[in-house]
Scaffold this motif. Structure first.
Motif, mmCIF file in Angstrom:
data_model
loop_
_atom_site.group_PDB
_atom_site.id
_atom_site.type_symbol
_atom_site.label_atom_id
_atom_site.label_comp_id
_atom_site.label_asym_id
_atom_site.label_seq_id
_atom_site.Cartn_x
_atom_site.Cartn_y
_atom_site.Cartn_z
ATOM 1 N N LEU A 46 0.550 -1.208 0.035
ATOM 2 C CA LEU A 46 -0.086 0.513 -0.303
ATOM 3 C C LEU A 46 0.942 1.332 -0.046
ATOM 4 C CD1 LEU A 46 -3.018 -1.479 3.004
ATOM 5 C CD2 LEU A 46 -3.136 -0.713 -0.032
ATOM 6 N N THR A 79 -4.617 6.102 -5.307
ATOM 7 C CA THR A 79 -5.236 6.366 -6.284
ATOM 8 C C THR A 79 -6.472 7.646 -6.113
ATOM 9 O OG1 THR A 79 -6.073 3.997 -5.473
ATOM 10 C CG2 THR A 79 -7.881 5.284 -6.892
ATOM 11 N N ASP A 114 -5.912 9.599 -3.235
ATOM 12 C CA ASP A 114 -6.252 8.607 -2.027
ATOM 13 C C ASP A 114 -4.659 8.344 -1.707
ATOM 14 O OD1 ASP A 114 -6.212 7.273 -0.383
ATOM 15 O OD2 ASP A 114 -7.907 6.338 -1.326
ATOM 16 N N HIS A 160 -3.549 6.186 0.540
ATOM 17 C CA HIS A 160 -3.993 5.264 1.541
ATOM 18 C C HIS A 160 -3.811 5.701 2.651
ATOM 19 C CE1 HIS A 160 -3.556 2.773 -2.862
ATOM 20 N NE2 HIS A 160 -4.674 3.335 -2.310
ATOM 21 N N ARG A 196 -3.989 3.017 6.238
ATOM 22 C CA ARG A 196 -2.992 2.283 5.638
ATOM 23 C C ARG A 196 -2.604 1.838 6.697
ATOM 24 N NH1 ARG A 196 1.331 4.418 2.668
ATOM 25 N NH2 ARG A 196 1.473 4.948 4.171
#
Lengths: 225, 299
Positions: B62, B67, B156, B158, B162
């Motif tokens: 991650l 994204t 994003d 993460h 995460r």
């Protein structure tokens, strides 16, 4: 060899021995007498370090016993053979194993000394009972086995605490003869007994001193026998 | 205590071992406790190792990805996607960026909405997968530029979800190790109790041994050896049973998510072999300490 100077021993609030002074010279034979509960066993326990004096000085083999650690005390006990009235055997082991116990704990091989063990047991009249378990032995046999165990390391001193207390007169005589024989081999012997007839019987056989405990004090009971 | 002392204490001494009669109660207790604790330790170890693997995987997978979501009216979606891709290609720290296909987006949604979802009739945002490269993505700077050039873009990286996941996995790993320590402590306590019981039961024998000149080392050795070998045997059986249990757990699979794959992997299968040895070490020191204390009390 073993010397007590003004030794007292107190348990709880009661003083069991008071200002006891005595010296066990090398090769000497002493009887220790006195009524039951007078402190004979206490005195013997002091001599091999099972108890420590409350006051006074007790030295064994030129060492102050109160300064010894547990390892040093163990080494001291290998030089003092003890025979108890109740023998203190390990019932799950054979007679030969019980007698050889001091060899085991001192790291000496039983097998290499098997001949000596058999000879020793024969000396006390138990040469044919090597594989017997302690509960199978008579009182006299147990006492003789206890004596064999006490001397297997060839100690300098033998302390016998009422070894004749539970045996008949004949067996008492036999045990006495064994202790006298040990004394003639040069061992120092302290023999606690309340049986005065046994002491009298020893008169013709050995030069011994008689110590008497009375009212917590130790006295010389009379002239040498 | 020196290495020589430990070797002497553990060397088989049939003479000393014969002196102290075996007692059924303490023998069974030691075997059972060390076996049960080893069994539990295998599972704690498996859990700890699996949690560690999950934490590492999540952190690695991650951390290197982000994204970008394009929320825009259907008519502007393609243009904003292309604009976002252009920005990303020019951004340092972005190794690659690509828009997910319609099938890939459908695959992402199918676990929640089922496989027959008519995506083309719904206003689904476009997702862009970003793979980070050197020197690392400046997420704040990228957000500012996207805000100016692609108004419907939401980045994003993460980090929001995460970090708690990795923290949870790491906590689980720590919990596993703490469990192993507690299991070791409980084993030591139980074996100490059993050793004390055995020493107390044999007080008369100890007195006789002392009287004939036995050193504490000789007496303690008989007890230490017995308890150490019993613990080793019990722990070996417990470990074998535990490993069999772990072997029967479900294999790791995508369908099972992180709840599967708790077992050992690769060289991890060797680690449980240390449990019986550790059990024996714990028993050795527990019995040695108990024996020294008891012998001091009895003197």
């Amino acid at each position: 060899m073993i010397e007590l100077e003004n030794v007292s021993y107190t348990y709880g609030d009661g003083e069991l021995l008071s200002n006891v002074s005595v010296e066990l010279q090398p090769g000497s034979f002493h009887f220790l007498t006195g009524p039951s509960g007078s402190g004979k066993t206490t005195l013997l326990k002091l001599c091999y370090g099972a108890l420590l004096p409350t006051s006074g000085r007790l030295s064994a083999f030129d060492q102050d016993i109160s300064t010894l650690d547990r390892d040093q005390m163990a080494l001291l006990r290998r030089r003092v053979g003890v025979v108890h009235q109740n023998c203190q055997f390990l019932d799950h082991m054979t007679l030969a194993e019980n007698v050889a116990l001091p060899l085991m704990v001192s790291g000496r091989s039983e097998s290499s000394e098997h001949g000596d063990l058999t000879e020793l047991l024969s000396w006390v009249g138990l040469g044919t009972r090597l594989d017997a378990r302690p509960p199978e032995l008579s009182g006299g046999e147990r006492q003789r086995a206890a004596l064999a165990r006490a001397v297997i390391l060839s100690p300098d001193v033998v302390l016998a605490d009422e070894p004749t207390g539970n045996v008949d007169w004949e067996m008492s005589q036999r045990l006495l003869r064994l202790l006298i024989e040990l004394n003639r081999m040069g061992k120092t012997v302290l023999f606690a007994t309340h049986d005065l007839s046994l002491i009298r019987a020893a008169k013709s056989q050995i030069q011994a001193r008689v110590l008497r405990i009375s009212q917590r004090k130790l006295q010389l009971a009379g002239a040498d026998l | 205590m020196s290495k020589g002392d430990i070797r002497n204490l553990l060397s088989r001494d049939t003479r000393a071992d014969r002196v102290v009669p075996p007692t059924g109660y303490t023998a069974h207790l030691t075997l059972f406790v060390s076996g049960a604790m080893a069994f539990l330790a295998v599972f704690a170890l498996a859990l700890s190792l699996a949690s560690g693997r999950i934490a590492d995987r999540w952190a690695t997978e991650l951390a290197g990805a982000a994204t970008l979501r394009i929320n825009a009216p259907t008519a502007q979606l393609a243009a904003q996607t292309e604009a976002a891709l252009t920005v990303l290609r020019q951004t340092p720290g972005v190794a690659s960026a690509r828009a997910l296909t319609g099938d890939e987006q459908a695959a992402l949604l199918s676990p929640w909405f089922g496989p027959d979802l008519p995506l083309d009739t719904l206003p689904i945002p476009q997702l862009i997968e970003i793979v980070e490269g050197e020197p690392g993505l400046d997420a704040a700077g990228l957000r500012l530029r996207l805000g100016a050039e692609v108004p419907g873009a939401v980045l994003d990286d993460h980090s929001r979800w995460r970090e708690p996941l990795v923290d949870a996995a790491m906590s689980l790993r720590r919990l596993g190790w703490v469990s192993i320590l507690l299991i070791g402590g409980a084993t030591a306590a139980m074996i100490t109790l059993a050793a004390n019981a055995s020493l107390a039961a044999n007080a008369q024998i100890i007195e006789v041994l002392r009287q004939v000149g036995a050193r504490d080392r000789f007496i303690a050795g008989a007890f230490v050896r017995r308890f150490t070998y019993r613990a080793l045997l019990g722990a070996a059986v417990g470990t074998l049973l535990g490993m069999t249990g772990v072997l029967l757990l479900p294999e790791a699979s995508d369908a099972g998510g992180f709840l599967t794959g708790v077992g050992f992997q690769g060289g991890g299968w060797v680690l449980p072999a240390l449990i019986p040895l550790l059990g024996a070490v714990v028993a050795f020191f527990a019995t040695w300490t108990a024996a020294r204390r008891k012998l001091k009390e009895l003197s």
